[in-house]
Design an enzyme around this catalytic site. Structure first.
Site, mmCIF file in Angstrom:
data_model
loop_
_atom_site.group_PDB
_atom_site.id
_atom_site.type_symbol
_atom_site.label_atom_id
_atom_site.label_comp_id
_atom_site.label_asym_id
_atom_site.label_seq_id
_atom_site.Cartn_x
_atom_site.Cartn_y
_atom_site.Cartn_z
ATOM 1 N N PRO A 18 0.788 -1.232 0.000
ATOM 2 C CA PRO A 18 0.000 0.000 0.000
ATOM 3 C C PRO A 18 0.823 1.287 0.000
ATOM 4 O O PRO A 18 0.258 2.368 -0.127
ATOM 5 C CB PRO A 18 -0.803 -0.118 1.292
ATOM 6 C CG PRO A 18 0.055 -0.953 2.189
ATOM 7 C CD PRO A 18 0.744 -1.934 1.287
ATOM 8 N N ASP A 41 3.669 1.849 -11.310
ATOM 9 C CA ASP A 41 2.414 2.598 -11.345
ATOM 10 C C ASP A 41 2.500 3.849 -10.487
ATOM 11 O O ASP A 41 3.348 3.944 -9.609
ATOM 12 C CB ASP A 41 1.291 1.745 -10.730
ATOM 13 C CG ASP A 41 0.836 0.645 -11.653
ATOM 14 O OD1 ASP A 41 1.092 0.724 -12.858
ATOM 15 O OD2 ASP A 41 0.205 -0.291 -11.129
ATOM 16 N N LYS A 63 -0.770 5.041 -13.825
ATOM 17 C CA LYS A 63 -2.193 5.144 -14.110
ATOM 18 C C LYS A 63 -2.818 5.790 -12.900
ATOM 19 O O LYS A 63 -2.637 5.361 -11.791
ATOM 20 C CB LYS A 63 -2.812 3.767 -14.328
ATOM 21 C CG LYS A 63 -2.511 3.209 -15.673
ATOM 22 C CD LYS A 63 -3.394 2.041 -15.958
ATOM 23 C CE LYS A 63 -2.624 0.755 -15.952
ATOM 24 N NZ LYS A 63 -3.428 -0.426 -15.975
ATOM 25 N N GLY A 94 0.888 -1.429 -7.273
ATOM 26 C CA GLY A 94 0.423 -1.107 -5.924
ATOM 27 C C GLY A 94 -0.320 -2.287 -5.317
ATOM 28 O O GLY A 94 -0.986 -3.040 -6.026
ATOM 29 N N GLY A 95 -0.189 -2.450 -4.014
ATOM 30 C CA GLY A 95 -0.952 -3.489 -3.310
ATOM 31 C C GLY A 95 -0.539 -4.881 -3.734
ATOM 32 O O GLY A 95 0.651 -5.209 -3.826
ATOM 33 N N ASP A 96 -1.537 -5.710 -4.022
ATOM 34 C CA ASP A 96 -1.318 -7.069 -4.513
ATOM 35 C C ASP A 96 -1.596 -7.081 -6.015
ATOM 36 O O ASP A 96 -2.640 -6.583 -6.450
ATOM 37 C CB ASP A 96 -2.280 -8.024 -3.788
ATOM 38 C CG ASP A 96 -2.077 -9.465 -4.242
ATOM 39 O OD1 ASP A 96 -0.949 -9.810 -4.646
ATOM 40 O OD2 ASP A 96 -3.046 -10.241 -4.230
ATOM 41 N N ILE A 99 -5.113 -8.184 -7.415
ATOM 42 C CA ILE A 99 -6.374 -7.509 -7.082
ATOM 43 C C ILE A 99 -6.480 -6.206 -7.864
ATOM 44 O O ILE A 99 -5.723 -5.263 -7.624
ATOM 45 C CB ILE A 99 -6.473 -7.286 -5.559
ATOM 46 C CG1 ILE A 99 -6.510 -8.660 -4.876
ATOM 47 C CG2 ILE A 99 -7.714 -6.466 -5.216
ATOM 48 C CD1 ILE A 99 -6.387 -8.617 -3.387
ATOM 49 N N THR A 124 -2.618 -5.996 0.120
ATOM 50 C CA THR A 124 -3.618 -5.207 -0.594
ATOM 51 C C THR A 124 -4.140 -4.055 0.276
ATOM 52 O O THR A 124 -4.047 -4.093 1.510
ATOM 53 C CB THR A 124 -4.758 -6.124 -1.076
ATOM 54 O OG1 THR A 124 -5.538 -5.406 -2.026
ATOM 55 C CG2 THR A 124 -5.658 -6.600 0.060
ATOM 56 N N ALA A 125 -4.692 -3.046 -0.397
ATOM 57 C CA ALA A 125 -5.139 -1.832 0.298
ATOM 58 C C ALA A 125 -6.133 -2.128 1.423
ATOM 59 O O ALA A 125 -6.049 -1.517 2.492
ATOM 60 C CB ALA A 125 -5.766 -0.868 -0.710
ATOM 61 N N MET A 177 -11.386 1.944 -5.686
ATOM 62 C CA MET A 177 -11.709 2.941 -6.716
ATOM 63 C C MET A 177 -13.151 3.418 -6.554
ATOM 64 O O MET A 177 -13.856 3.637 -7.544
ATOM 65 C CB MET A 177 -11.485 2.358 -8.128
ATOM 66 C CG MET A 177 -10.036 2.020 -8.401
ATOM 67 S SD MET A 177 -9.763 1.128 -9.942
ATOM 68 C CE MET A 177 -9.833 -0.567 -9.375
HETATM 69 N N1 SAH Z 1 -3.716 -3.844 -6.561
HETATM 70 C C1 SAH Z 1 -4.113 -2.800 -5.621
HETATM 71 C C2 SAH Z 1 -5.401 -2.136 -6.056
HETATM 72 C C3 SAH Z 1 -5.298 -1.378 -7.360
HETATM 73 S S1 SAH Z 1 -6.747 -0.490 -7.744
HETATM 74 C C4 SAH Z 1 -4.235 -3.405 -4.210
HETATM 75 O O1 SAH Z 1 -4.186 -4.633 -4.066
HETATM 76 O O2 SAH Z 1 -4.349 -2.639 -3.261
HETATM 77 C C5 SAH Z 1 -6.370 1.108 -7.073
HETATM 78 C C6 SAH Z 1 -7.250 1.358 -5.861
HETATM 79 O O3 SAH Z 1 -6.715 0.664 -4.723
HETATM 80 C C7 SAH Z 1 -7.304 2.799 -5.404
HETATM 81 O O4 SAH Z 1 -8.249 3.553 -6.166
HETATM 82 C C8 SAH Z 1 -7.776 2.642 -3.979
HETATM 83 O O5 SAH Z 1 -9.144 2.319 -3.917
HETATM 84 C C9 SAH Z 1 -6.993 1.394 -3.561
HETATM 85 N N2 SAH Z 1 -5.704 1.730 -2.922
HETATM 86 C C10 SAH Z 1 -4.474 1.434 -3.366
HETATM 87 N N3 SAH Z 1 -3.533 1.868 -2.505
HETATM 88 C C11 SAH Z 1 -4.193 2.451 -1.489
HETATM 89 C C12 SAH Z 1 -3.787 3.088 -0.281
HETATM 90 N N4 SAH Z 1 -2.502 3.212 0.063
HETATM 91 N N5 SAH Z 1 -4.754 3.565 0.539
HETATM 92 C C13 SAH Z 1 -6.048 3.452 0.234
HETATM 93 N N6 SAH Z 1 -6.492 2.863 -0.889
HETATM 94 C C14 SAH Z 1 -5.577 2.364 -1.742
#
Ligand code: SAH
Length: 260
Positions: A18, A41, A63, A94-96, A99, A124-125, A177
């Site tokens: 995150p 990203d 993006k 970002g995140g996983d 997802i 993931t977030a 999102m």
């Molecule tokens: N693959 C990512 C998600 C990508 S979609 C994951 O697993 O987290 C992008 C969305 O993820 C953002 O619009 C938001 O809703 C969420 N997101 C990603 N990073 C975040 C963060 N640090 N804090 C809050 N929401 C986050």
């Protein structure tokens, strides 16, 4: 110990978590440091990018909501071309990666070109958000399912989700999102029978220094997200599981309480 899992000409899709670099896996940190080219990203945190080797090439394919600097086909082609040039490629997401990460397309593009590709998972977030808020995504006997859902809609298009399923009282919804669609989400869930007083948690910039934690009720969701700028990532969590935990925190040292 040497690793032989990153041969020249191969690709790793790496979950960057995150934002906080301490939330990277050890494997992710190792792969980032070993890459010769890193595609990343907009949502990959600056502390994570600091782990890229000094001589490595960095390519932003950022993006961001509504502003796509490169389309997915271009990103796929860039990754494949870089790998075919014989370099070690990391694609940081970002995140996983699994997802809402367009991972399937990038894996398919690599497979089609005969490029070896592997995936390193990330936090993931939604996991980071509830951790920051001191709460959980599930609650024994009460919140027995977790649905990760994206409420990203094309301008002017209705959001095509099965609201009756999402409105089940034992479901926790982690909405990615979802900022722009928050009013519609709340209205549709309540119309489908979800209680207006269902707890909601909104976490902005989860795990980053400017993180904000906002709590309230489903009926107030649109209001809760009002002050969030479109460029800040926010995850919306709906369900009884997020009722407990720490109070809202809008900025360091201040607290916000909203009763919907
Ligand atoms: N693959 C990512 C998600 C990508 S979609 C994951 O697993 O987290 C992008 C969305 O993820 C953002 O619009 C938001 O809703 C969420 N997101 C990603 N990073 C975040 C963060 N640090 N804090 C809050 N929401 C986050």
């Amino acid at each position: 110990m040497p690793h032989d899992d990153f041969p020249a000409g191969s690709v790793w899709l790496v979950g960057a978590g995150p934002g906080d670099p301490d939330l990277l896996t050890r494997k992710a940190a190792r792969l980032i440091g070993a890459a010769e080219v890193v595609f990343y990203d907009a949502l990959v945190g600056p502390g994570v990018l600091d782990l890229i080797a000094p001589g490595a090439e960095r390519v932003s394919v950022g993006k961001r909501s509504g502003r796509h600097s490169k389309d997915q086909g271009t990103i796929d082609a860039l990754i494949v071309a870089a790998a075919l040039s014989g370099k070690r490629i990391v694609r940081l997401k970002g995140g996983d990666p699994a997802i809402f990460g367009r991972t399937a397309e990038e894996v398919a593009a690599c497979n089609a070109a005969g490029v070896a590709v592997r995936i390193c998972p990330g936090i993931t977030a939604a996991s980071a958000a509830v951790a920051s808020a001191g709460t959980s995504l599930t609650l024994r006997g009460i919140a027995r399912r977790l649905t990760l859902v994206t409420a990203h809609a094309q301008a002017g298009q209705p959001i095509d989700l099965d609201w009756d399923v999402l409105a089940a009282p034992d479901a926790t919804l982690a909405i990615y999102m979802g900022r722009a669609a928050a009013a519609t989400v709340a209205q549709q869930l309540i119309a489908a029978g979800r209680a207006a007083e269902t707890p909601v948690l909104v976490v902005v910039n989860a795990s980053l220094p400017d993180e904000r934690i906002i709590r309230g009720r489903l009926s107030a969701l649109a209001f809760l997200v009002e002050a969030i700028s479109a460029s800040d990532p926010a995850v919306l969590i709906v369900g009884e599981a997020v009722a407990g935990g720490a109070p809202s925190r809008v900025a360091r040292g201040t607290a916000l309480s909203v009763v919907g």
